[in-house]
Enzyme design. Structure first.
Site, PDB file in Angstrom:
ATOM      1  N   ASP A 308       0.696  -1.186   0.028  1.00 44.60           N
ATOM      2  CA  ASP A 308       0.120   0.146   0.024  1.00 44.60           C
ATOM      3  C   ASP A 308       0.891   1.372   0.137  1.00 44.60           C
ATOM      4  OD1 ASP A 308      -2.067  -1.818   0.477  1.00 44.60           O
ATOM      5  OD2 ASP A 308      -2.817  -0.943   2.188  1.00 44.60           O
ATOM      6  N   HIS A 359      -6.091   2.838  -3.913  1.00 43.07           N
ATOM      7  CA  HIS A 359      -5.859   3.118  -2.438  1.00 43.07           C
ATOM      8  C   HIS A 359      -6.362   4.741  -2.209  1.00 43.07           C
ATOM      9  CE1 HIS A 359      -4.921   1.922   1.449  1.00 43.07           C
ATOM     10  NE2 HIS A 359      -3.531   2.669   1.569  1.00 43.07           N
ATOM     11  N   HIS A 363      -5.528   9.478   0.262  1.00 43.48           N
ATOM     12  CA  HIS A 363      -5.556   8.650   1.575  1.00 43.48           C
ATOM     13  C   HIS A 363      -6.378   9.380   2.825  1.00 43.48           C
ATOM     14  CE1 HIS A 363      -3.367   6.043   4.311  1.00 43.48           C
ATOM     15  NE2 HIS A 363      -3.280   5.247   3.331  1.00 43.48           N
ATOM     16  N   HIS A 450       3.779  -2.272   3.096  1.00 43.45           N
ATOM     17  CA  HIS A 450       3.672  -1.057   2.301  1.00 43.45           C
ATOM     18  C   HIS A 450       4.809  -0.585   1.624  1.00 43.45           C
ATOM     19  CE1 HIS A 450       0.863  -1.224   5.610  1.00 43.45           C
ATOM     20  NE2 HIS A 450       0.184   0.109   5.146  1.00 43.45           N
TER      21      HIS A 450
HETATM   22 ZN    ZN Z   1      -2.615   3.232   3.304  1.00 42.71          ZN
END
Ligand code: ZN
Length: 497
Positions: A308, A359, A363, A450
Site C-alpha cells: 500500500d 487506495h 489517503h 507498504h
Molecule cells: Zn494506506
C-alpha cells in the site's frame, strides 16, 4: 499491221485490267446503300462478342477483323447476327466490320472497335476482421476493377465497388456473419471494360470472435467470448510468452456455450489465447484479439502479497526487482496523487503483470468523508491508473482498512483488506516483517505491507524467495479470487482468497 495489232493488244489488256479491276471493285462496293446497324463488340469471359441488328432480307453476313493499324483479315460468313471471337489478346484493340448479304446484293459495312480485356480470375474469398476479402489475379493492363456481388437469396449480381488503380483485392465490409456471398470481377483499362467470368467464387462470411476474456479459474484457464452467427464451432489457440508459437489446443461446438477451459495450460507462465469461429475445415473467421493470463495452478498453494501507499521508487523498484527475479506478482494499492509523479513505477508494475489497485487519491480515512468525497477519491484514482498503466483498477483498499456502510455504498469496486498484517509501517524492521510472514503464511492469504518504506523492500528480498521455496505461487488479489472461484462483488469486503 503488226504495229496495229500491238496497239490493239495493249488496249485489250488494259481493258482487261480495267474490267477485272472493276469486277474486283464491285465486290467491295455496296449494291445496297444501307449499312448493318447497331454493331457492338462486348468483352465476355474468354472472347469478344460482336453482334448487330438483323438486316432486312439478309441471307448471311460477312465479318472481317483487324487488330491495331493492320489490314482487314479474311472474310468470315455468319448466319446469325453475332460472332464470338475467341482469338483475342488481353489489352489489344480490335476492329470489326460486318455487312449483310442479300439476293439483291451486299450492304454497306457497319464497323466497331473495342479493346479485348480478359475476365479477372478470383483466387480467394476469405473472412477477415473487417469483412470478406476478395483477391484476384492482377491483370497486366488494368487501370481499375469493378466488383460485383450476389448475396444468397438475391437474383442478380450488383456492382458494389469500383477499385481504382491496379490493386487486385477488395474487402467487402457490408456482409453479415453466417451468410453466403458470390463475387465476380471485371477489369477496366482506360475507357474499356472486360466481362466477368460465368462462374462466381463464393464464401460464407464468419465474423471475428469478439470480447474474448481469459482468466484463471478453479479448473484451469477459462476463456469466454461472444458467439459468432453462422459458426459451427470454435478453435482455441495458445502461445506461451510473447514470442512463443501459436498452437491450436482444442475446439468447441457452436451449440455449446462460448466457453473453453484449458486444463493443460503452462502454469506459472504468461499464456496468450485467441479464438476463431469455423464452419468447415477450410472456412473460418478471423481470430479474436489475443488476451493473456498468468496461469495459476488452482491445485497448488498461492498467496497474494499486497503493498500500500506507494509508489515510492527506492522501495517499489527493489520489490519489483525481487518479484521479477522470482517469477512472482503482487498487488499495489496505489495512492492516486503519487501516480503521475512516479509514472515509471506504475508502468513497470503493469509490465510485470502486477495488479494496480485503488487506495484513494489523497489517503483520507473514508469513514469520516462525505459520500461525494469518497466517490471523487476513488474515481480520480481509477482514471489515473487507467491513464498511466493501461489497466483497469477493479479493487479498492480503504486507507487504514476503515470500512463502514457509507464507504461500501459509495465505492464502486469490491473492497479488499488482509488476512496477515505485518505492521511493517510501524516497526520498520525487516526481520520482524519476515518473521510474521513466515509464521502466518497460508494458502489463500492476503498479506499487508507498504512499499513506502525501504525496510519493507529489504524484508521482501527475503520473504519473496522464501515463499517461492515453500511452493507458494505469488499471485495478484484478482488472480487469487479467480483461482479460488471467488466472484468479488461491489460492497463486499474481502480479507482472503
Ligand atoms: Zn494506506
Amino acid at each position: 499491221m503488226k504495229k496495229l495489232l500491238k496497239v490493239f493488244l495493249v488496249a485489250a489488256s488494259l481493258m482487261l485490267v480495267f474490267f477485272s479491276f472493276n469486277a474486283f471493285g464491285a465486290d467491295n462496293e455496296a449494291e445496297l446503300k444501307e449499312a448493318v446497324k447497331n454493331i457492338g463488340a462486348e468483352n465476355c469471359a474468354g472472347y469478344m462478342k460482336i453482334s448487330w441488328e438483323p438486316f432486312p432480307e439478309a441471307t448471311a453476313y460477312e465479318l472481317q477483323k483487324k487488330s491495331g493499324d493492320g489490314s482487314w483479315g479474311k472474310v468470315r460468313l455468319c448466319e446469325e447476327t453475332y460472332f464470338e471471337d475467341g482469338k483475342t489478346k488481353n489489352g489489344t484493340v480490335y476492329s470489326y466490320r460486318v455487312r449483310a448479304v442479300t439476293e439483291e446484293g451486299k450492304s454497306e459495312f457497319g464497323t466497331v472497335s473495342n479493346m479485348y480485356l480478359g475476365s479477372p480470375v478470383i483466387k480467394s474469398v476469405k473472412s477477415t476482421d473487417e469483412g470478406l476479402l476478395v483477391k484476384w489475379k492482377r491483370c497486366t493492363v488494368a487501370t481499375g476493377y469493378e466488383v460485383y456481388r450476389k448475396g444468397k437469396g438475391e437474383k442478380e449480381y450488383k456492382l458494389i465497388a469500383s477499385v481504382k488503380g491496379n490493386t487486385p483485392s477488395y474487402t467487402d465490409k457490408k456482409v453479415v456473419s453466417g451468410k453466403k456471398y458470390s463475387y465476380k470481377v471485371k477489369q477496366i483499362s482506360a475507357d474499356y471494360i472486360s466481362g466477368y467470368k460465368d462462374k462466381a467464387v463464393s464464401a460464407v462470411f464468419l465474423a471475428p470472435v469478439k470480447k474474448l476474456s481469459v482468466s484463471n479459474s478453479p479448473k484451469g484457464v477459462t476463456l469466454n467470448w461472444k458467439k459468432v452467427k453462422g459458426a459451427k464451432g470454435y478453435s482455441v489457440w495458445r502461445k506461451t510468452g510473447e514470442n512463443g508459437k501459436w498452437k491450436k489446443i482444442g475446439t468447441t461446438k457452436a451449440s455449446a456455450d462460448a466457453v473453453y477451459t484449458d486444463k493443460k495450460t503452462l502454469y506459472g507462465k504468461k499464456n496468450y489465447y485467441k479464438v476463431r469461429a469455423y464452419r468447415s475445415s477450410d472456412v473460418y473467421g478471423a481470430y479474436s484479439k489475443a488476451d493473456f493470463v498468468y496461469s495459476v495452478n488452482p491445485n497448488k498453494p498461492m498467496l497474494a502479497l499486497t503493498y500500500d501507499d506507494g509508489p515510492y521508487p527506492p522501495a517499489t523498484n527493489r520489490i519489483l526487482d525481487t518479484l521479477e527475479k522470482n517469477g512472482g506478482r503482487a498487488t499495489f494499492f496505489v495512492v492516486g496523487s503519487r501516480i503521475p509523479v512516479y509514472a515509471d513505477c506504475i508502468r513497470r508494475e503493469a509490465a510485470l503483470g502486477c495488479e494496480i489497485a485503488n487506495h484513494t487519491y489523497s489517503h483520507p480515512i473514508l469513514t469520516g468523508c462525505k459520500p461525494e468525497t469518497i466517490k471523487e477519491e476513488i474515481e480520480e484514482t481509477d482514471k489515473l491508473i487507467k491513464e498511466y498503466s493501461g489497466t483497469e483498477a477493479s479493487l479498492v483498499r480503504a486507507p487504514g482498512g476503515a470500512v463502514s456502510d457509507k464507504v461500501r455504498e459509495n465505492v464502486k469496486h469490491p473492497l479488499v483488506n488482509w488476512s496477515v498484517d505485518t505492521l511493517d509501517w510501524d516497526h520498520r524492521t525487516p526481520s520482524k516483517t519476515t518473521a510474521i510472514v513466515k509464521s502466518r503464511a497460508f494458502d489463500g492469504a492476503i498479506i499487508l505491507m507498504h512499499d513506502l518504506h525501504v525496510p519493507t523492500a529489504t524484508a521482501s528480498e527475503t520473504i519473496i524467495p522464501w515463499l517461492v521455496s515453500q511452493g507458494y505461487q505469488l499471485v495478484t488479489v484478482s488472480e487469487l479470487f479467480e483461482a479460488k472461484g471467488i466472484v468479488a462483488e461491489k460492497e463486499n469486503l474481502y480479507t482472503r482468497g
